[in-house]
Design a protein around this motif. Sequence first.
Motif, PDB file in Angstrom:
ATOM      1  N   ASP A 186      11.888   8.653  -2.621  1.00  0.00           N
ATOM      2  CA  ASP A 186      11.759   9.772  -1.680  1.00  0.00           C
ATOM      3  C   ASP A 186      11.492  11.086  -2.403  1.00  0.00           C
ATOM      4  O   ASP A 186      10.842  11.984  -1.867  1.00  0.00           O
ATOM      5  N   ALA A 187      12.018  11.231  -3.614  1.00  0.00           N
ATOM      6  CA  ALA A 187      11.925  12.494  -4.357  1.00  0.00           C
ATOM      7  C   ALA A 187      10.596  12.684  -5.082  1.00  0.00           C
ATOM      8  O   ALA A 187      10.284  13.789  -5.529  1.00  0.00           O
ATOM      9  N   ILE A 188       9.787  11.651  -5.194  1.00  0.00           N
ATOM     10  CA  ILE A 188       8.526  11.732  -5.942  1.00  0.00           C
ATOM     11  C   ILE A 188       7.476  12.473  -5.118  1.00  0.00           C
ATOM     12  O   ILE A 188       7.250  12.162  -3.964  1.00  0.00           O
ATOM     13  N   LYS A 189       6.854  13.446  -5.744  1.00  0.00           N
ATOM     14  CA  LYS A 189       5.804  14.244  -5.095  1.00  0.00           C
ATOM     15  C   LYS A 189       4.521  14.111  -5.902  1.00  0.00           C
ATOM     16  O   LYS A 189       4.299  14.830  -6.861  1.00  0.00           O
ATOM     17  N   VAL A 190       3.680  13.141  -5.533  1.00  0.00           N
ATOM     18  CA  VAL A 190       2.435  12.869  -6.257  1.00  0.00           C
ATOM     19  C   VAL A 190       1.310  12.723  -5.230  1.00  0.00           C
ATOM     20  O   VAL A 190       1.482  12.041  -4.221  1.00  0.00           O
ATOM     21  N   PRO A 191       0.156  13.340  -5.476  1.00  0.00           N
ATOM     22  CA  PRO A 191      -0.960  13.189  -4.538  1.00  0.00           C
ATOM     23  C   PRO A 191      -1.612  11.808  -4.660  1.00  0.00           C
ATOM     24  O   PRO A 191      -1.461  11.120  -5.665  1.00  0.00           O
ATOM     25  N   SER A 192      -2.326  11.440  -3.606  1.00  0.00           N
ATOM     26  CA  SER A 192      -3.081  10.191  -3.663  1.00  0.00           C
ATOM     27  C   SER A 192      -4.160  10.321  -4.746  1.00  0.00           C
ATOM     28  O   SER A 192      -4.491  11.421  -5.184  1.00  0.00           O
ATOM     29  N   PHE A 193      -4.705   9.181  -5.183  1.00  0.00           N
ATOM     30  CA  PHE A 193      -5.679   9.184  -6.272  1.00  0.00           C
ATOM     31  C   PHE A 193      -6.535   7.929  -6.197  1.00  0.00           C
ATOM     32  O   PHE A 193      -6.230   7.001  -5.450  1.00  0.00           O
ATOM     33  N   THR A 194      -7.585   7.902  -6.987  1.00  0.00           N
ATOM     34  CA  THR A 194      -8.410   6.700  -7.113  1.00  0.00           C
ATOM     35  C   THR A 194      -8.134   6.076  -8.469  1.00  0.00           C
ATOM     36  O   THR A 194      -8.212   6.749  -9.504  1.00  0.00           O
ATOM     37  N   LEU A 195      -7.790   4.805  -8.440  1.00  0.00           N
ATOM     38  CA  LEU A 195      -7.581   4.025  -9.658  1.00  0.00           C
ATOM     39  C   LEU A 195      -8.815   3.156  -9.853  1.00  0.00           C
ATOM     40  O   LEU A 195      -9.120   2.305  -9.014  1.00  0.00           O
ATOM     41  N   THR A 196      -9.540   3.397 -10.941  1.00  0.00           N
ATOM     42  CA  THR A 196     -10.737   2.617 -11.230  1.00  0.00           C
ATOM     43  C   THR A 196     -10.404   1.559 -12.268  1.00  0.00           C
ATOM     44  O   THR A 196     -10.125   1.878 -13.427  1.00  0.00           O
ATOM     45  N   LEU A 197     -10.411   0.317 -11.824  1.00  0.00           N
ATOM     46  CA  LEU A 197     -10.177  -0.825 -12.715  1.00  0.00           C
ATOM     47  C   LEU A 197     -11.552  -1.300 -13.161  1.00  0.00           C
ATOM     48  O   LEU A 197     -12.335  -1.825 -12.365  1.00  0.00           O
TER      49      LEU A 197
END
Length: 192
Positions: free
Chosen positions: A70-81
């Motif tokens: 709940d405490a984590i504040k991270v924006p969405s992102f694109t993970l390129t594999l």
Amino acid sequence: MPAGNSAISARLFLALWPDGEARAALCAARDVVARTMAGQWVKPDNLHVTLAFLGEVAQERWPGIVRVADAIKVPSFTLTLDRAEFWPRNGIVCLGAGQAPQPLSDLAQGLAQGLKQAGFILDQRPYRPHLTLARKGRSGRTALVLPEPVAWRVDACSLVESRLGREGATYTPRQTWRLQNVEAIPGSGSVG
């Protein structure tokens, strides 16, 4: 965990859990990799990127995991594999990223720090994002650049339960948090 779950403990991990579109792209990449690498392929429904492995966790400790997430504040992102790798030491065939996005590193590091502060014992090795495609792998090569990288739009992370059975492991997401606004997704289950 869902109401009515009478488990005293469960084997848990936090992970990036692909949606249907990402899972289809991952399966297509797996099919490309299977042309040059072999192993016991992970079931499509079990494909994920682990953020933090918790192991067997007593039920009374589950709310602590939720508080950390709940405490984590991270924006969405694109993970390129963009590559497949064979790790001979542990027999893993996996997909990896040539460059991990900063929000992924922040997410994994933030979860690890919070979980350690909450008294959980985690792997001490540096975080290396990967998606396991096969175990007991075999290959004459250690790496393969994918002709079509998988660009996975990551907007959530999940608490996942692992159960071992005759058919192998079954992974079930128990709670999911959106990254961009970092709130539990309605209907995703409840741990507390």
